[in-house]
Design an enzyme around this catalytic site. Sequence first.
Site, PDB file in Angstrom:
ATOM      1  N   GLU A 221       4.169  -3.349  12.359  1.00  0.00           N
ATOM      2  CA  GLU A 221       3.348  -2.715  12.386  1.00  0.00           C
ATOM      3  C   GLU A 221       2.192  -3.404  11.642  1.00  0.00           C
ATOM      4  O   GLU A 221       2.026  -3.867  10.686  1.00  0.00           O
ATOM      5  CB  GLU A 221       3.327  -1.371  11.488  1.00  0.00           C
ATOM      6  CG  GLU A 221       2.301  -0.553  11.998  1.00  0.00           C
ATOM      7  CD  GLU A 221       1.488  -0.807  10.977  1.00  0.00           C
ATOM      8  OE1 GLU A 221       0.322  -1.376  11.210  1.00  0.00           O
ATOM      9  OE2 GLU A 221       1.116   0.013   9.968  1.00  0.00           O
TER      10      GLU A 221
ATOM     11  N   CYS B  62      -3.313   1.061   6.763  1.00  0.00           N
ATOM     12  CA  CYS B  62      -3.095   0.891   7.980  1.00  0.00           C
ATOM     13  C   CYS B  62      -4.370   1.812   8.901  1.00  0.00           C
ATOM     14  O   CYS B  62      -4.802   1.351  10.066  1.00  0.00           O
ATOM     15  CB  CYS B  62      -2.140   0.449   8.400  1.00  0.00           C
ATOM     16  SG  CYS B  62      -0.857   1.622   8.461  1.00  0.00           S
TER      17      CYS B  62
ATOM     18  N   ASN C  19       0.938  -1.244  -0.590  1.00  0.00           N
ATOM     19  CA  ASN C  19      -0.489  -0.310  -0.108  1.00  0.00           C
ATOM     20  C   ASN C  19       0.759   1.294  -0.047  1.00  0.00           C
ATOM     21  O   ASN C  19      -0.009   2.524  -0.486  1.00  0.00           O
ATOM     22  CB  ASN C  19      -1.260   0.115   0.777  1.00  0.00           C
ATOM     23  CG  ASN C  19      -0.630   0.065   2.276  1.00  0.00           C
ATOM     24  OD1 ASN C  19       0.811  -0.491   2.519  1.00  0.00           O
ATOM     25  ND2 ASN C  19      -0.498   0.440   3.674  1.00  0.00           N
TER      26      ASN C  19
END
Length: 478
Positions: A252, A286, A156
């Site tokens: 993450e 995210c 992403n």
Amino acid sequence: MKLDLKRQKMYVAGEWVEREQVLEVRNPEDDDLIAVVPRASRNDMADAIELAKKGAKESAALPVYKRMEMLNKAADYVATHKEAFARTIAKEGSKTIKEARKEAGRCVETLRLSAEEARRVTGETIPFDQSQGGVGRFGYYERVPLGIIGAITPFNDPLNLVAHKVGPAIAAGNAIVVKPATATPLSALFLAQAFDYAELPKGILSVITGVGSEVGEVLMTHPDVRMISFTGGMEAGLKIANQAGLKKKSMELGSNSPVIVLDDASLEEAVPACVSGAFWAAGQNCIGVQRIYVDQTIYGSFKELFVAEAKAYRLGSKLDESTDMGPLINEKEAKRVAFVVEDAVRSGATMLTGGNRDGAYYEPTVLENVPDDCYLGREEVFGPVVLLYPYSNLDEAVEKANQTEYGLQAGLFTKDLQRAFTLIKELHVGGVMINDSTDFRIDAMPFGGTKQSGIGREGVKFSINEMTEEKVVCFKLA
């Protein structure tokens, strides 16, 4: 090496190499073949790690000013070729050209921050005589590089999230082996070109293209890799944590980000911020806005404005300057998002707008009355879907905001400073954005979450801390 060629090479310890077996890189917009990249083998990854052992020694020996020079020179390369980087990001991934230009610009900033923070990898003196047994001693601690960093990056943010691992690793004096997302490897290879241009010594950086289940496992489990820096999904993160063993980890792992809109909020600010936060990069973000809790006294107005802006969002070609949102990374992901939305509707949710799929495209979708126990209420959707909830009691809104197993970032909209500070303490997240959506981030801030949103913190200075360790030095004086 040119990124406009169909056949690409991978970057192994400073050398560009080809392999007979290849992986296709396709534009999710129309499935057009952009390029093919080497399908690295397990032996290729093992070889890259072996070469990185020598690179780690050379990196640790580099004077700080040389690290700074090379990081700034790489940043200059990205800045000079910013439009080419942006077009590469847009073609291989989901971002529109406008979104991609912002990512390319952030990459420049990340590399320059890395150069600046390289001068601040410092320690401090220790007063050993604070202990009776320490009298007659003098010493200090310094921060030293770990050695080899293994980095696994997502699709992403295919450029800047690579820079967030490579820049700090080099600033700290490490070698780094990057395994970029299989769907979006070109941006990482283009960044390797920048470091090639900067004359980074061979062995310090490798970008290995391949299938995660093949080469990624070697990177995770190799005993000479001292740290794994991973950005991706929670399930993959749990697998890495179990397989990596006794090495440092920075992870993450995503979120289900909440926003709370209080009764005194400016809707003129809150609505567009939350719309952008929900649908940026087709929702594959995210820290994207997923759940919005709105005071019931303004819920009707907020909903009307929010749905109108979502309906006005323009889907189209990613390279079209007027496009607001492109496709998801592939049709499989779009089908997954459609399935979980349909599941929510079957469970009692109300569709306010969206819900339609066309190939890899999925419309901006807004739901209300979503049950807390259905998938959308609990898990990360990673798509252009947002849930609206009215609340009558602020404590209840905070409780619901905290009820998922994630805790990356949250947003608040209010003019009341007292209530803002109260909620900051009560929200169990790694970051609280006041009068902004959850997807606000700068590359210098500590970035990471609580609970299952991850381990450790990114952000250049904080990544450098993760990629170094303290060494104590003590002199016993005569």
